[in-house]
Design a protein around this motif. Structure first.
Motif, PDB file in Angstrom:
ATOM      1  N   VAL A  10      11.975   2.125   3.858  1.00 49.44           N
ATOM      2  CA  VAL A  10      11.900   2.702   2.527  1.00 49.44           C
ATOM      3  C   VAL A  10      13.305   2.658   1.951  1.00 49.44           C
ATOM      4  N   GLU A  17      16.191   5.372   2.473  1.00 50.36           N
ATOM      5  CA  GLU A  17      15.861   6.255   3.594  1.00 50.36           C
ATOM      6  C   GLU A  17      17.105   6.718   4.349  1.00 50.36           C
ATOM      7  N   THR A  49       8.818   0.482  -0.595  1.00 52.10           N
ATOM      8  CA  THR A  49       8.744   0.216   0.837  1.00 52.10           C
ATOM      9  C   THR A  49       8.653  -1.284   1.060  1.00 52.10           C
ATOM     10  N   HIS A  77       0.837  -1.208   0.000  1.00 50.67           N
ATOM     11  CA  HIS A  77       0.000   0.000   0.000  1.00 50.67           C
ATOM     12  C   HIS A  77       0.869   1.255   0.000  1.00 50.67           C
ATOM     13  N   ARG A  78       1.870   1.294   0.865  1.00 51.04           N
ATOM     14  CA  ARG A  78       2.763   2.465   0.934  1.00 51.04           C
ATOM     15  C   ARG A  78       3.499   2.670  -0.384  1.00 51.04           C
ATOM     16  N   THR A  79       3.965   1.576  -0.989  1.00 50.49           N
ATOM     17  CA  THR A  79       4.666   1.662  -2.278  1.00 50.49           C
ATOM     18  C   THR A  79       3.748   2.228  -3.349  1.00 50.49           C
ATOM     19  N   ALA A  98       7.479   5.391  -3.447  1.00 49.61           N
ATOM     20  CA  ALA A  98       8.767   5.034  -2.838  1.00 49.61           C
ATOM     21  C   ALA A  98       8.725   3.553  -2.476  1.00 49.61           C
ATOM     22  N   THR A 144       1.045   4.056  -3.025  1.00 52.02           N
ATOM     23  CA  THR A 144       0.529   5.403  -2.778  1.00 52.02           C
ATOM     24  C   THR A 144       1.609   6.477  -2.710  1.00 52.02           C
ATOM     25  N   THR A 145       2.852   6.094  -2.407  1.00 57.01           N
ATOM     26  CA  THR A 145       3.907   7.098  -2.285  1.00 57.01           C
ATOM     27  C   THR A 145       4.878   7.103  -3.462  1.00 57.01           C
ATOM     28  N   THR A 201      17.743   5.805  -3.439  1.00 55.48           N
ATOM     29  CA  THR A 201      16.315   5.518  -3.509  1.00 55.48           C
ATOM     30  C   THR A 201      15.931   4.744  -4.759  1.00 55.48           C
TER      31      THR A 201
END
Length: 112
Positions: A64, A67, A53, A44-46, A51, A48-49, A72
């Motif tokens: 991340v 980080e 994760t 979900h984080r990957t 980045a 939506t962002t 990155t």
């Protein structure tokens, strides 16, 4: 609690720890850069962002990529394989991907 889309979540076939393998591929060269692990929240984080994760099995926490190192992975595309047990993350790396400083985690130890 995760906000991963239910339609995506229902397609995932997780291991006993609730994880799926995440293969990261360079968007330009198509080299395989690394393999990490994701649960619903990391995915979900990957998504939506943008980045990359992952869930660290050794540290028991989310991380991340880049980080702390600054190296990155800017996510361009995420695909689920036909079995639902592996995610393919296509990304643009900023610097080496491997913690050893190599471009990919697969630069050394060619077996064949």
């Amino acid at each position: 609690m995760t906000s991963l889309d239910a339609a995506i979540s229902s397609r995932l076939k997780r291991d006993a720890n609730g994880l799926v393998a995440a293969v990261v591929q360079d968007a330009d060269s198509r080299d395989v850069l690394m393999v990490g692990w994701m649960d619903d929240e990391a995915l979900h984080r990957t998504l939506t962002t943008g980045a990359a994760t992952f869930w660290s099995r050794s540290r028991g926490e989310y991380w991340v990529k880049g980080e702390t190192s600054g190296h990155t992975l800017a996510v361009r595309e995420v695909r689920l394989d036909c079995d639902g047990d592996t995610v393919l993350v296509t990304a643009v790396p900023a610097g080496p991907t491997c913690h050893t400083g190599a471009t990919t985690c697969f630069d050394a130890d060619r077996l064949l």
